[in-house]
Design an enzyme around this catalytic site. Structure first.
Site, PDB file in Angstrom:
ATOM      1  N   LYS A 204       0.796  -1.226   0.000  1.00 32.85           N
ATOM      2  CA  LYS A 204       0.000   0.000   0.000  1.00 32.85           C
ATOM      3  C   LYS A 204       0.834   1.284   0.000  1.00 32.85           C
ATOM      4  O   LYS A 204       2.015   1.294   0.325  1.00 32.85           O
ATOM      5  CB  LYS A 204      -0.985  -0.024   1.167  1.00 32.85           C
ATOM      6  CG  LYS A 204      -2.162  -0.952   0.846  1.00 32.85           C
ATOM      7  CD  LYS A 204      -3.291  -0.884   1.837  1.00 32.85           C
ATOM      8  CE  LYS A 204      -4.435  -1.781   1.373  1.00 32.85           C
ATOM      9  NZ  LYS A 204      -5.519  -1.877   2.374  1.00 32.85           N
ATOM     10  N   ARG A 244      -3.521  -9.771   4.965  1.00 33.13           N
ATOM     11  CA  ARG A 244      -4.010  -9.939   3.589  1.00 33.13           C
ATOM     12  C   ARG A 244      -2.903  -9.456   2.676  1.00 33.13           C
ATOM     13  O   ARG A 244      -2.588  -8.278   2.634  1.00 33.13           O
ATOM     14  CB  ARG A 244      -5.273  -9.105   3.406  1.00 33.13           C
ATOM     15  CG  ARG A 244      -5.874  -9.208   2.011  1.00 33.13           C
ATOM     16  CD  ARG A 244      -7.117  -8.342   1.905  1.00 33.13           C
ATOM     17  NE  ARG A 244      -7.635  -8.361   0.558  1.00 33.13           N
ATOM     18  CZ  ARG A 244      -7.142  -7.602  -0.428  1.00 33.13           C
ATOM     19  NH1 ARG A 244      -6.113  -6.782  -0.196  1.00 33.13           N
ATOM     20  NH2 ARG A 244      -7.659  -7.670  -1.645  1.00 33.13           N
TER      21      ARG A 244
HETATM   22  N1  LIG Z   1     -10.261  -6.766   4.637  1.00 36.52           N
HETATM   23  C1  LIG Z   1      -9.568  -6.031   3.723  1.00 36.52           C
HETATM   24  N2  LIG Z   1      -9.861  -6.129   2.411  1.00 36.52           N
HETATM   25  C2  LIG Z   1      -9.193  -5.363   1.503  1.00 36.52           C
HETATM   26  N3  LIG Z   1      -9.514  -5.446   0.192  1.00 36.52           N
HETATM   27  C3  LIG Z   1      -8.859  -4.663  -0.718  1.00 36.52           C
HETATM   28  C4  LIG Z   1      -7.842  -3.814  -0.290  1.00 36.52           C
HETATM   29  C5  LIG Z   1      -7.144  -2.953  -1.287  1.00 36.52           C
HETATM   30  O1  LIG Z   1      -5.987  -3.567  -1.685  1.00 36.52           O
HETATM   31  P1  LIG Z   1      -5.861  -4.333  -3.088  1.00 36.52           P
HETATM   32  O2  LIG Z   1      -6.339  -3.361  -4.118  1.00 36.52           O
HETATM   33  O3  LIG Z   1      -4.431  -4.649  -3.163  1.00 36.52           O
HETATM   34  O4  LIG Z   1      -6.709  -5.541  -3.041  1.00 36.52           O
HETATM   35  N4  LIG Z   1      -7.479  -3.721   1.014  1.00 36.52           N
HETATM   36  C6  LIG Z   1      -8.158  -4.491   1.928  1.00 36.52           C
HETATM   37  C7  LIG Z   1      -7.853  -4.426   3.337  1.00 36.52           C
HETATM   38  O5  LIG Z   1      -6.965  -3.677   3.798  1.00 36.52           O
HETATM   39  N5  LIG Z   1      -8.587  -5.209   4.179  1.00 36.52           N
END
Ligand SMILES: Nc1nc2ncc(COP(=O)(O)O)nc2c(=O)[nH]1
Length: 268
Positions: A204, A244
Site C-alpha cells: 500500500k 491480507r
Molecule cells: N479486509 C480487507 N480487504 C481489503 N480489500 C482490498 C484492499 C485494497 O488492496 P488491493 O487493491 O491490493 O486488493 N485492502 C483491503 C484491506 O486492507 N482489508
C-alpha cells in the site's frame, strides 16, 4: 490471506488474473505455498476507482470461487455487495470480506446472519471516489475503533453471531499514511477488543511513502514486498489473526520468524 484480484484495475496487480484459468492457477498456487485463505475480489477498491455493476462483479468472481472451492481451497469473497456475497457463499465461499463493514449494502448483514459465515468488518468511510475527502479524524485510532464498534453493534443487531465477526482497521481507506502508521502502532487496541483482527497493508501507498527515494518519489508497488513482510511479522507479533497479502511466501516466512522469535527456541 492471499489476494486474488480478478479485476482489470486493482492498484498493484490489476488485469493479471482476469482470465479464470490464470486466476484459479494463482489461487491454488498461493494455497499450496501456505495461504490459509484466498481472497477473491471482482471490484477494485483502489482510491478513485470506478464502480462496476453487480452483474460484472459476479461474472468475474463466481467461476473463480467455484473452481477454487472445487480444488479444496478455502475462499473469502472481497465484496461490499450482499448479492455477490450470497452468490459466492452458495458456491462455497467460507468468509465474507466486506471492506465497507456493512455500510455499503444494508442487506449484507442479513446475508452474513443467514449464511453464518465469518464476516470481516473493515473500517470504511465511503467508496473509492469519495475516500480522499473523508480522511479527517480527531484521534484516528479512537475514531476508527468507535466506528468499527458501531458496525459491530449493527451486525449483532442483525443477528450475526459475535464469533463470526473479524475486524480490520482499513489501512489506506480514507486514511493518510500518518493515520495508517498510528493504527499499526496501536494495533493492540483493536486486538484487545477480543475479535480476530485482519491487517491489509500489502504494497500500500503508506509503505511507498516510507520508502520514498531522495527525490521524494514513493517506492513503486512492486518494491514494497519486504516492507509488507515486515508489517506481517510485526502484526503477527501483536496478535493479528491474519494479514491480507499479494506475495504469500514472503509474509509466511516473516510470520514464521516472529513465531520462532517469540517461542525462544527449545534450549531456553
Ligand atoms: N479486509 C480487507 N480487504 C481489503 N480489500 C482490498 C484492499 C485494497 O488492496 P488491493 O487493491 O491490493 O486488493 N485492502 C483491503 C484491506 O486492507 N482489508
Amino acid at each position: 490471506m492471499g489476494v486474488l484480484n480478478v479485476t482489470p484495475d486493482s492498484f498493484s496487480d490489476g488485469g493479471r488474473y482476469l482470465d479464470v484459468k490464470a486466476a484459479v492457477e494463482h489461487g491454488v498456487e498461493m494455497f499450496e505455498l501456505g495461504a490459509d485463505i484466498v481472497d477473491v475480489g471482482g471490484e477494485s477498491t483502489r482510491p478513485g476507482a470506478d464502480r462496476v455493476a453487480a452483474a460484472t462483479e459476479i461474472e468475474r468472481v463466481l467461476p473463480v470461487v467455484a473452481e477454487l472451492v472445487a480444488a479444496g481451497v478455502p475462499v473469502s469473497v472481497d465484496t461490499t455487495r450482499a448479492e455477490v456475497a450470497a452468490a459466492t457463499a452458495a458456491a462455497g465461499a467460507a468468509v465474507i470480506n466486506d471492506v465497507s463493514g456493512g455500510l455499503a449494502d444494508p442487506d449484507m448483514a442479513r446475508v452474513a446472519a443467514d449464511t453464518g459465515l465469518p464476516w470481516v468488518l473493515m473500517h470504511w468511510r465511503g467508496h473509492s471516489k469519495d475516500m480522499g475527502s473523508l480522511a479527517s479524524y480527531g484521534d484516528v485510532v479512537a475514531d476508527v475503533r468507535a466506528e468499527l464498534l458501531a458496525q459491530v453493534d449493527a451486525a449483532l443487531r442483525a443477528g450475526v453471531r459475535e464469533d463470526a465477526i473479524v475486524l480490520d482497521p482499513g489501512l489506506g481507506f480514507a486514511k493518510t499514511g500518518e493515520h495508517d502508521w498510528a493504527l499499526l502502532h496501536r494495533l493492540g487496541e483493536f486486538v484487545a477488543l477480543g475479535f480476530p483482527v485482519l491487517v491489509g497493508a500489502s504494497r500500500k501507498r503508506f509503505l511507498g511513502g516510507l520508502l520514498a527515494g531522495a527525490d521524494g518519489e514513493p517506492r513503486p508497488a512492486a518494491g514494497r514486498e519486504t516492507a509488507t513482510a515486515a508489517v506481517s511479522a510485526l502484526a503477527a507479533d501483536r496478535g493479528a489473526w491474519a494479514v491480507r497479502v499479494h506475495d504469500v511466501r514472503s509474509s509466511l516466512d516473516a510470520v514464521a520468524v516472529a513465531a520462532a522469535w517469540n517461542a525462544g527456541g527449545t534450549v531456553g
